[in-house]
Scaffold this motif. Structure first.
Motif, PDB file in Angstrom:
ATOM      1  N   GLU A 187       0.835  -1.211   0.000  1.00  0.00           N
ATOM      2  CA  GLU A 187       0.000   0.000   0.000  1.00  0.00           C
ATOM      3  C   GLU A 187       0.868   1.258   0.000  1.00  0.00           C
ATOM      4  O   GLU A 187       0.554   2.237  -0.681  1.00  0.00           O
ATOM      5  CB  GLU A 187      -0.929  -0.012   1.213  1.00  0.00           C
ATOM      6  N   ASN A 188       1.981   1.222   0.733  1.00  0.00           N
ATOM      7  CA  ASN A 188       2.901   2.368   0.749  1.00  0.00           C
ATOM      8  C   ASN A 188       3.535   2.567  -0.622  1.00  0.00           C
ATOM      9  O   ASN A 188       3.709   3.709  -1.078  1.00  0.00           O
ATOM     10  CB  ASN A 188       3.991   2.155   1.798  1.00  0.00           C
ATOM     11  N   GLU A 189       3.897   1.458  -1.274  1.00  0.00           N
ATOM     12  CA  GLU A 189       4.520   1.561  -2.597  1.00  0.00           C
ATOM     13  C   GLU A 189       3.523   2.085  -3.630  1.00  0.00           C
ATOM     14  O   GLU A 189       3.880   2.890  -4.498  1.00  0.00           O
ATOM     15  CB  GLU A 189       5.072   0.207  -3.035  1.00  0.00           C
ATOM     16  N   ILE A 190       2.279   1.646  -3.549  1.00  0.00           N
ATOM     17  CA  ILE A 190       1.247   2.145  -4.466  1.00  0.00           C
ATOM     18  C   ILE A 190       1.059   3.649  -4.286  1.00  0.00           C
ATOM     19  O   ILE A 190       0.948   4.400  -5.258  1.00  0.00           O
ATOM     20  CB  ILE A 190      -0.080   1.390  -4.249  1.00  0.00           C
ATOM     21  N   ALA A 191       1.031   4.098  -3.028  1.00  0.00           N
ATOM     22  CA  ALA A 191       0.891   5.533  -2.752  1.00  0.00           C
ATOM     23  C   ALA A 191       2.085   6.304  -3.302  1.00  0.00           C
ATOM     24  O   ALA A 191       1.931   7.413  -3.841  1.00  0.00           O
ATOM     25  CB  ALA A 191       0.767   5.769  -1.248  1.00  0.00           C
ATOM     26  N   SER A 192       3.286   5.718  -3.206  1.00  0.00           N
ATOM     27  CA  SER A 192       4.489   6.358  -3.744  1.00  0.00           C
ATOM     28  C   SER A 192       4.419   6.468  -5.262  1.00  0.00           C
ATOM     29  O   SER A 192       4.810   7.492  -5.838  1.00  0.00           O
ATOM     30  CB  SER A 192       5.726   5.551  -3.330  1.00  0.00           C
ATOM     31  N   ILE A 193       3.899   5.428  -5.913  1.00  0.00           N
ATOM     32  CA  ILE A 193       3.742   5.454  -7.376  1.00  0.00           C
ATOM     33  C   ILE A 193       2.757   6.543  -7.776  1.00  0.00           C
ATOM     34  O   ILE A 193       2.981   7.275  -8.748  1.00  0.00           O
ATOM     35  CB  ILE A 193       3.283   4.072  -7.889  1.00  0.00           C
ATOM     36  N   ASP A 194       1.668   6.676  -7.042  1.00  0.00           N
ATOM     37  CA  ASP A 194       0.686   7.721  -7.341  1.00  0.00           C
ATOM     38  C   ASP A 194       1.317   9.109  -7.262  1.00  0.00           C
ATOM     39  O   ASP A 194       1.060   9.974  -8.113  1.00  0.00           O
ATOM     40  CB  ASP A 194      -0.492   7.637  -6.359  1.00  0.00           C
ATOM     41  N   ARG A 195       2.143   9.313  -6.246  1.00  0.00           N
ATOM     42  CA  ARG A 195       2.811  10.612  -6.104  1.00  0.00           C
ATOM     43  C   ARG A 195       3.790  10.855  -7.243  1.00  0.00           C
ATOM     44  O   ARG A 195       3.889  11.983  -7.766  1.00  0.00           O
ATOM     45  CB  ARG A 195       3.539  10.690  -4.753  1.00  0.00           C
ATOM     46  N   GLU A 196       4.499   9.811  -7.659  1.00  0.00           N
ATOM     47  CA  GLU A 196       5.467   9.951  -8.743  1.00  0.00           C
ATOM     48  C   GLU A 196       4.773  10.242 -10.077  1.00  0.00           C
ATOM     49  O   GLU A 196       5.246  11.054 -10.878  1.00  0.00           O
ATOM     50  CB  GLU A 196       6.310   8.675  -8.861  1.00  0.00           C
ATOM     51  N   ILE A 197       3.629   9.599 -10.313  1.00  0.00           N
ATOM     52  CA  ILE A 197       2.875   9.861 -11.547  1.00  0.00           C
ATOM     53  C   ILE A 197       2.384  11.309 -11.568  1.00  0.00           C
ATOM     54  O   ILE A 197       2.455  11.993 -12.592  1.00  0.00           O
ATOM     55  CB  ILE A 197       1.696   8.865 -11.683  1.00  0.00           C
ATOM     56  N   ALA A 198       1.897  11.791 -10.421  1.00  0.00           N
ATOM     57  CA  ALA A 198       1.465  13.188 -10.338  1.00  0.00           C
ATOM     58  C   ALA A 198       2.647  14.132 -10.597  1.00  0.00           C
ATOM     59  O   ALA A 198       2.494  15.157 -11.274  1.00  0.00           O
ATOM     60  CB  ALA A 198       0.849  13.463  -8.960  1.00  0.00           C
ATOM     61  N   ARG A 199       3.836  13.780 -10.079  1.00  0.00           N
ATOM     62  CA  ARG A 199       5.028  14.616 -10.296  1.00  0.00           C
ATOM     63  C   ARG A 199       5.409  14.643 -11.771  1.00  0.00           C
ATOM     64  O   ARG A 199       5.797  15.694 -12.313  1.00  0.00           O
ATOM     65  CB  ARG A 199       6.190  14.067  -9.471  1.00  0.00           C
ATOM     66  N   LEU A 200       5.276  13.505 -12.446  1.00  0.00           N
ATOM     67  CA  LEU A 200       5.612  13.447 -13.876  1.00  0.00           C
ATOM     68  C   LEU A 200       4.651  14.278 -14.705  1.00  0.00           C
ATOM     69  O   LEU A 200       5.056  14.919 -15.683  1.00  0.00           O
ATOM     70  CB  LEU A 200       5.614  11.985 -14.349  1.00  0.00           C
ATOM     71  N   PHE A 201       3.375  14.286 -14.324  1.00  0.00           N
ATOM     72  CA  PHE A 201       2.420  15.141 -15.038  1.00  0.00           C
ATOM     73  C   PHE A 201       2.765  16.618 -14.822  1.00  0.00           C
ATOM     74  O   PHE A 201       2.619  17.435 -15.734  1.00  0.00           O
ATOM     75  CB  PHE A 201       0.991  14.854 -14.591  1.00  0.00           C
ATOM     76  N   GLU A 202       3.207  16.962 -13.624  1.00  0.00           N
ATOM     77  CA  GLU A 202       3.649  18.324 -13.359  1.00  0.00           C
ATOM     78  C   GLU A 202       4.861  18.662 -14.227  1.00  0.00           C
ATOM     79  O   GLU A 202       4.947  19.759 -14.804  1.00  0.00           O
ATOM     80  CB  GLU A 202       4.003  18.472 -11.877  1.00  0.00           C
ATOM     81  N   GLN A 203       5.763  17.717 -14.351  1.00  0.00           N
ATOM     82  CA  GLN A 203       6.943  17.905 -15.187  1.00  0.00           C
ATOM     83  C   GLN A 203       6.568  18.042 -16.657  1.00  0.00           C
ATOM     84  O   GLN A 203       7.198  18.809 -17.417  1.00  0.00           O
ATOM     85  CB  GLN A 203       7.892  16.709 -15.009  1.00  0.00           C
ATOM     86  N   ALA A 204       5.529  17.317 -17.069  1.00  0.00           N
ATOM     87  CA  ALA A 204       5.111  17.336 -18.466  1.00  0.00           C
ATOM     88  C   ALA A 204       4.609  18.717 -18.892  1.00  0.00           C
ATOM     89  O   ALA A 204       4.651  19.057 -20.082  1.00  0.00           O
ATOM     90  CB  ALA A 204       4.024  16.287 -18.705  1.00  0.00           C
ATOM     91  N   LYS A 205       4.150  19.508 -17.944  1.00  0.00           N
ATOM     92  CA  LYS A 205       3.674  20.858 -18.267  1.00  0.00           C
ATOM     93  C   LYS A 205       4.792  21.698 -18.880  1.00  0.00           C
ATOM     94  O   LYS A 205       4.547  22.625 -19.646  1.00  0.00           O
ATOM     95  CB  LYS A 205       3.129  21.537 -17.009  1.00  0.00           C
ATOM     96  N   LYS A 206       6.039  21.372 -18.550  1.00  0.00           N
ATOM     97  CA  LYS A 206       7.184  22.142 -19.041  1.00  0.00           C
ATOM     98  C   LYS A 206       7.842  21.515 -20.259  1.00  0.00           C
ATOM     99  O   LYS A 206       8.828  22.060 -20.768  1.00  0.00           O
ATOM    100  CB  LYS A 206       8.219  22.277 -17.909  1.00  0.00           C
ATOM    101  N   ALA A 207       7.325  20.368 -20.708  1.00  0.00           N
ATOM    102  CA  ALA A 207       7.925  19.701 -21.868  1.00  0.00           C
ATOM    103  C   ALA A 207       7.769  20.565 -23.121  1.00  0.00           C
ATOM    104  O   ALA A 207       6.692  21.096 -23.388  1.00  0.00           O
ATOM    105  CB  ALA A 207       7.274  18.338 -22.078  1.00  0.00           C
ATOM    106  N   ARG A 208       8.853  20.693 -23.891  1.00  0.00           N
ATOM    107  CA  ARG A 208       8.850  21.576 -25.064  1.00  0.00           C
ATOM    108  C   ARG A 208       8.652  20.826 -26.370  1.00  0.00           C
ATOM    109  O   ARG A 208       8.295  21.434 -27.380  1.00  0.00           O
ATOM    110  CB  ARG A 208      10.158  22.359 -25.112  1.00  0.00           C
ATOM    111  N   THR A 209       8.938  19.536 -26.365  1.00  0.00           N
ATOM    112  CA  THR A 209       8.829  18.765 -27.612  1.00  0.00           C
ATOM    113  C   THR A 209       7.977  17.524 -27.396  1.00  0.00           C
ATOM    114  O   THR A 209       7.770  17.075 -26.254  1.00  0.00           O
ATOM    115  CB  THR A 209      10.216  18.313 -28.106  1.00  0.00           C
ATOM    116  N   LYS A 210       7.514  16.985 -28.520  1.00  0.00           N
ATOM    117  CA  LYS A 210       6.731  15.752 -28.439  1.00  0.00           C
ATOM    118  C   LYS A 210       7.591  14.605 -27.931  1.00  0.00           C
ATOM    119  O   LYS A 210       7.096  13.697 -27.251  1.00  0.00           O
ATOM    120  CB  LYS A 210       6.160  15.412 -29.816  1.00  0.00           C
ATOM    121  N   SER A 211       8.889  14.647 -28.248  1.00  0.00           N
ATOM    122  CA  SER A 211       9.804  13.609 -27.771  1.00  0.00           C
ATOM    123  C   SER A 211       9.871  13.607 -26.247  1.00  0.00           C
ATOM    124  O   SER A 211       9.859  12.538 -25.615  1.00  0.00           O
ATOM    125  CB  SER A 211      11.206  13.839 -28.353  1.00  0.00           C
TER     126      SER A 211
END
Length: 203
Positions: free
Chosen positions: A36-60
């Motif tokens: 359950e702790n690992e699943i919660a950690s994955i959820d946080r990491e996915i949310a962080r990646l979506f936040e990071q994606a906001k700054k992505a400049r290319t489709k790559s």
């Protein structure tokens, strides 16, 4: 081979000592909490990646992030399946422990004879279906000895390309400000759908 045979040998499950069952129950609870702790950690990491994606400049860059999200989501799905299996094992052990705690009261009764005459596999099947309560033990046990199988932890399969395309669409929605990263994470991991279903059930 049954769960009890794998972990306690080929003895009748009713002969397993109560202290061994309690030890196994604690180990299972620790494993479940870890997952359950690992699943919660994955959820946080996915949310962080979506936040990071906001700054992505290319489709790559977007594709790289989407691939990471997809990998994490697959990992989460596998953990959820393991979580369901461990919970089923915990139910087996907990139900058997309750029976063992009431062994002195049960011995000599038709219910005890019925349990004792079951094969280990048949007894395990019934234990997996029961929802025993220590406070209403006799009533619950008598009512549930005839229950039918329930499906636990059904997995969900996704098409590889379609899943990645959906993540990419979600990334674009985040970049356009249509979705918050946390909401996007819930969307791709299925949490949003589960929350809506729970809310619907309440009404």
């Amino acid at each position: 081979m049954s769960f009890f045979s794998r972990f306690f040998g080929r003895k009748n499950p009713l002969d397993i000592p109560l202290d061994k069952l309690n030890e196994s129950r604690i180990k299972l609870e620790v494993q479940i909490q870890k997952i359950e702790n690992e699943i919660a950690s994955i959820d946080r990491e996915i949310a962080r990646l979506f936040e990071q994606a906001k700054k992505a400049r290319t489709k790559s860059e977007e594709l790289t992030i989407a691939t990471k999200i997809k990998t994490l989501n697959k990992r989460k799905q596998n953990l959820q399946k393991t979580h369901a299996q461990l919970n089923k094992q915990l139910m087996l052990v907990s139900n058997l422990a309750i029976i063992k705690e009431n062994e002195a009261l049960l011995k000599g009764t038709p219910t005890w004879d019925l349990l004792r005459n079951m094969s280990p596999e048949e007894l395990e099947k019934h234990l997996a279906e029961m929802q025993l309560d220590a406070q209403n033990f006799n009533e619950n046990l008598n009512q549930m000895l005839g229950m039918t199988d329930q499906t636990i932890g059904a997995g969900v399969e996704f098409e590889e390309d379609e899943e990645l395309a959906e993540i990419m669409r979600t990334i674009h929605a985040v970049k356009e400000g249509e979705l918050e990263p946390e909401v996007a994470a819930e969307k791709v991991t299925g949490e949003e759908k589960e929350k809506k279903e729970e809310l619907f059930e309440e009404f």
